[in-house]
Design a protein around this motif. Structure first.
Motif, PDB file in Angstrom:
ATOM      1  N   UNK A   1       6.815 -11.730   4.751  1.00 35.84           N
ATOM      2  CA  UNK A   1       5.712 -10.806   4.993  1.00 35.84           C
ATOM      3  C   UNK A   1       6.237  -9.517   5.615  1.00 35.84           C
ATOM      4  N   UNK A   2       5.818  -8.365   5.118  1.00 34.03           N
ATOM      5  CA  UNK A   2       6.238  -7.087   5.723  1.00 34.03           C
ATOM      6  C   UNK A   2       5.798  -7.009   7.183  1.00 34.03           C
ATOM      7  N   UNK A   3       6.579  -6.295   7.969  1.00 41.27           N
ATOM      8  CA  UNK A   3       6.293  -6.200   9.397  1.00 41.27           C
ATOM      9  C   UNK A   3       4.905  -5.649   9.670  1.00 41.27           C
ATOM     10  N   UNK A   4       4.452  -4.711   8.838  1.00 39.84           N
ATOM     11  CA  UNK A   4       3.136  -4.106   9.067  1.00 39.84           C
ATOM     12  C   UNK A   4       1.993  -5.080   8.784  1.00 39.84           C
ATOM     13  N   UNK A   5       2.308  -6.251   8.169  1.00 42.68           N
ATOM     14  CA  UNK A   5       1.278  -7.244   7.897  1.00 42.68           C
ATOM     15  C   UNK A   5       1.348  -8.420   8.860  1.00 42.68           C
TER      16      UNK A   5
END
Length: 254
Positions: A4-8
């Motif tokens: 999962x991307x850090x922003x998510x």
């Protein structure tokens, strides 16, 4: 693997199990790992032409975009390509061995040879590691006497092997045997944590509990849940009878 991307991170916590089902027969189960990425398994019926037609990573991306778009941000291009090239794998049947897990004085069985489960919740390899730990403990307890150690290993591990398979099989059902009990266990544990144990998935993640202990505790939980439901139904019936009696008296007075 899913990253999962850090922003998510706030909306997609990495310590949860994720599961998605489609009406067309595709399922996706994702499990967290201590290392960070999640491990995902796609389930489908043998001979599914949608899967057979996947040749490139772009084909896989299109499939996910249609059926599992929420997971696409976590899948790398290289893993989409690997998915396209990976051959099908068949799920094993549930089975266990016992009560004797050793032969002669120097041979014992571990892993899938004594407990075969489906890979939904990561219990296959993890339970095999636990087999090795139990065998090591048996060797230490018996002073490295192989004959005594394998006998102790059978006594300690056979019941857990059976319990693991029985518990895992219960997770292979639908709403009545899996989803419903999962919701009920979670609600009752939250309301009465000292009375009811956590749901089956949370219990399996507790390293301090053996499979046999979890199975025994779940039996107690089910018995208490049946008693609680029976009590509630009895009270409800008494209330209905009282209301009916009251209405008849009121109507008689009128």
């Amino acid at each position: 693997p899913l990253f999962w991307p850090q922003e998510m991170a706030d909306i997609r916590p990495g310590d949860l199990n994720y599961s998605a089902r489609t009406k067309s027969g595709l399922s996706l189960d994702c499990l967290p790992t201590r290392e960070g990425p999640m491990i995902a398994v796609m389930l489908y019926k043998p001979g599914d032409q949608r899967i057979a037609a996947l040749k490139t990573g772009a084909d896989v991306r299109k499939l996910f975009q249609e059926h599992f778009p929420a997971f696409l941000p976590a899948i790398r291009d290289v893993d989409l390509e690997r998915f396209a090239q990976k051959p099908d794998s068949n799920l094993p049947n549930f089975s266990y061995a016992g009560p004797v897990l050793h032969h002669s004085s120097t041979v014992c069985l571990v892993g899938d040879t004594i407990h075969t489960v489906k890979p939904y919740f990561g219990q296959g390899v993890n339970s095999a590691f636990e087999d090795v730990r139990v065998l090591q403990q048996a060797l230490e307890d018996t002073g490295d006497d192989p004959a005594a150690a394998v006998r102790q290993y059978s006594q300690l591990r056979a019941k857990d092997a059976e319990s693991l398979v029985v518990l895992s099989h219960s997770l292979d059902g639908g709403f009545l045997t899996f989803v419903g009990p999962l919701i009920l266990d979670s609600m009752l544990h939250k309301l009465l944590p000292r009375v009811f144990s956590p749901n089956i998935i949370a219990s399996l993640q507790n390293e301090k509990w053996s499979f046999s202990q979890i199975r025994a505790r779940k039996r107690v939980d089910r018995a208490m849940q049946v008693g609680l439901l029976a009590g509630l139904l009895f009270v409800l019936l008494r209330v209905v009878v009282w209301l009916v009696g009251m209405s008849r008296r009121v109507m008689g007075m009128g």
